[in-house]
Design a protein around this motif. Structure first.
Motif, PDB file in Angstrom:
ATOM      1  N   ALA A  20       0.833  -1.201   0.000  1.00  0.00           N
ATOM      2  CA  ALA A  20       0.000   0.000   0.000  1.00  0.00           C
ATOM      3  C   ALA A  20       0.866   1.249   0.000  1.00  0.00           C
ATOM      4  O   ALA A  20       2.052   1.211   0.349  1.00  0.00           O
ATOM      5  CB  ALA A  20      -0.922  -0.001   1.218  1.00  0.00           C
ATOM      6  N   SER A  35       5.849   3.553   0.701  1.00  0.00           N
ATOM      7  CA  SER A  35       5.253   2.258   0.389  1.00  0.00           C
ATOM      8  C   SER A  35       5.388   1.358   1.607  1.00  0.00           C
ATOM      9  O   SER A  35       6.459   1.279   2.213  1.00  0.00           O
ATOM     10  CB  SER A  35       5.956   1.619  -0.814  1.00  0.00           C
ATOM     11  OG  SER A  35       5.433   0.323  -1.075  1.00  0.00           O
ATOM     12  N   ASN A  52     -11.570  -6.376  -3.756  1.00  0.00           N
ATOM     13  CA  ASN A  52     -10.504  -5.684  -4.477  1.00  0.00           C
ATOM     14  C   ASN A  52     -10.034  -4.480  -3.662  1.00  0.00           C
ATOM     15  O   ASN A  52     -10.798  -3.552  -3.415  1.00  0.00           O
ATOM     16  CB  ASN A  52     -11.025  -5.218  -5.839  1.00  0.00           C
ATOM     17  CG  ASN A  52      -9.907  -4.667  -6.712  1.00  0.00           C
ATOM     18  OD1 ASN A  52      -8.786  -4.454  -6.248  1.00  0.00           O
ATOM     19  ND2 ASN A  52     -10.210  -4.444  -7.978  1.00  0.00           N
ATOM     20  N   LYS A  54      -7.863  -2.163  -4.422  1.00  0.00           N
ATOM     21  CA  LYS A  54      -7.375  -1.020  -5.179  1.00  0.00           C
ATOM     22  C   LYS A  54      -8.249   0.205  -4.923  1.00  0.00           C
ATOM     23  O   LYS A  54      -9.473   0.124  -4.899  1.00  0.00           O
ATOM     24  CB  LYS A  54      -7.341  -1.340  -6.669  1.00  0.00           C
ATOM     25  CG  LYS A  54      -6.272  -2.368  -7.045  1.00  0.00           C
ATOM     26  CD  LYS A  54      -6.207  -2.579  -8.547  1.00  0.00           C
ATOM     27  CE  LYS A  54      -5.099  -3.569  -8.912  1.00  0.00           C
ATOM     28  NZ  LYS A  54      -5.026  -3.789 -10.377  1.00  0.00           N
ATOM     29  N   LYS A  55      -7.585   1.338  -4.710  1.00  0.00           N
ATOM     30  CA  LYS A  55      -8.215   2.637  -4.486  1.00  0.00           C
ATOM     31  C   LYS A  55      -8.986   2.709  -3.177  1.00  0.00           C
ATOM     32  O   LYS A  55      -9.722   3.666  -2.938  1.00  0.00           O
ATOM     33  CB  LYS A  55      -9.132   3.007  -5.662  1.00  0.00           C
ATOM     34  CG  LYS A  55      -8.400   3.160  -6.984  1.00  0.00           C
ATOM     35  CD  LYS A  55      -9.340   3.615  -8.085  1.00  0.00           C
ATOM     36  CE  LYS A  55      -8.589   3.782  -9.405  1.00  0.00           C
ATOM     37  NZ  LYS A  55      -9.480   4.233 -10.500  1.00  0.00           N
ATOM     38  N   GLN A  56      -8.840   1.703  -2.315  1.00  0.00           N
ATOM     39  CA  GLN A  56      -9.446   1.770  -0.994  1.00  0.00           C
ATOM     40  C   GLN A  56      -8.471   2.421  -0.022  1.00  0.00           C
ATOM     41  O   GLN A  56      -7.259   2.253  -0.128  1.00  0.00           O
ATOM     42  CB  GLN A  56      -9.815   0.372  -0.495  1.00  0.00           C
ATOM     43  CG  GLN A  56     -10.958  -0.276  -1.246  1.00  0.00           C
ATOM     44  CD  GLN A  56     -11.353  -1.609  -0.625  1.00  0.00           C
ATOM     45  OE1 GLN A  56     -10.865  -1.978   0.434  1.00  0.00           O
ATOM     46  NE2 GLN A  56     -12.248  -2.324  -1.285  1.00  0.00           N
TER      47      GLN A  56
END
Length: 230
Positions: A20, A35, A52, A54-56
């Protein structure tokens, strides 16, 4: 490969290796890595798949690993979906914890005493608490003729009966709701008459009812969070 397993009281979870982007450090030393990498037991969705990520955005409670960028969650439920109200609440609690007058842990009830007022229907119960720091803490319940009973709490030597009870979700609320016993110990009830003792018990139950259950108590559901490997 991630290992799927059933962990009570939650549904099936699966261990996942997550990479992340670090955004902000709410508390701790140093700075957040650009990171971060960690393992998390992720609750599966209705299809028994890992959602998923991603973008959370998530809030993590973690400690540094031995390798830069690696972190270790402090518990299986230490990854929370981010929201502005949640972040604001956590920032407020962190500020309260670091304040010089931070409400201490409550260890018990020292004494409770109801005193009848000069007028009919008036009176006051004072409940003095013990704390880990040995600092003052008290609850005051007031009765006024023709008015609902009201109570307030103090974590200092000054008790202002005009204050409102602590709001749910605050550190003051947590200290009371998660530390006070369900019933007033008989040994702490120092009323001079049985009527005074009964009123102190009723007032204590009023406080417990208004505080509600300790919803912040952590639920242990197993599983260690290991440091991400290479």
């Amino acid at each position: 490969m991630p290992e799927a397993r059933d962990v009570s009281p939650f549904a099936t979870v699966q261990r996942a290796y997550i990479e992340a982007q670090g955004i902000d450090l709410l508390s701790g030393t140093g700075s957040v890595s650009a990171s971060v990498r960690y393992l998390a037991d992720v609750r599966l969705d209705s299809r028994h798949k890992i959602p998923n990520p991603k973008k959370q955005m998530v809030l993590l409670f973690a400690r540094p690993g031995t390798t830069p960028g690696d972190i270790q969650l402090v518990s299986p439920d230490a990854q929370l979906p981010w929201s502005q109200p949640l972040e604001a609440q956590i920032r407020k609690i962190l500020a309260d914890l670091s304040a010089p007058d931070s409400p201490p842990h409550i260890t018990g009830i020292n004494m409770a005493l109801y005193q009848q007022g000069d007028l009919a229907g008036e009176g006051e119960t004072q409940i003095f608490l013990t704390t880990t720091k040995g600092t003052p803490a008290a609850i005051i319940i007031q009765h006024r003729a023709g008015q609902p009973s009201r109570w307030s709490a103090s974590f200092s030597e000054v008790v202002d009966a005009a204050n409102a009870p602590p709001a749910q979700g605050t550190l003051e609320w947590y200290r009371l709701a998660c530390s006070l016993p369900e019933m007033l110990p008989a040994s702490a009830n120092l009323g001079e008459t049985q009527e005074a003792k009964d009123q102190a018990v009723a007032d204590y139950l009023l406080v417990r009812r208004d505080l509600g259950p300790c919803t912040r108590t952590r639920v242990s559901w197993g599983g260690d969070i290991a440091k991400p490997g290479k």
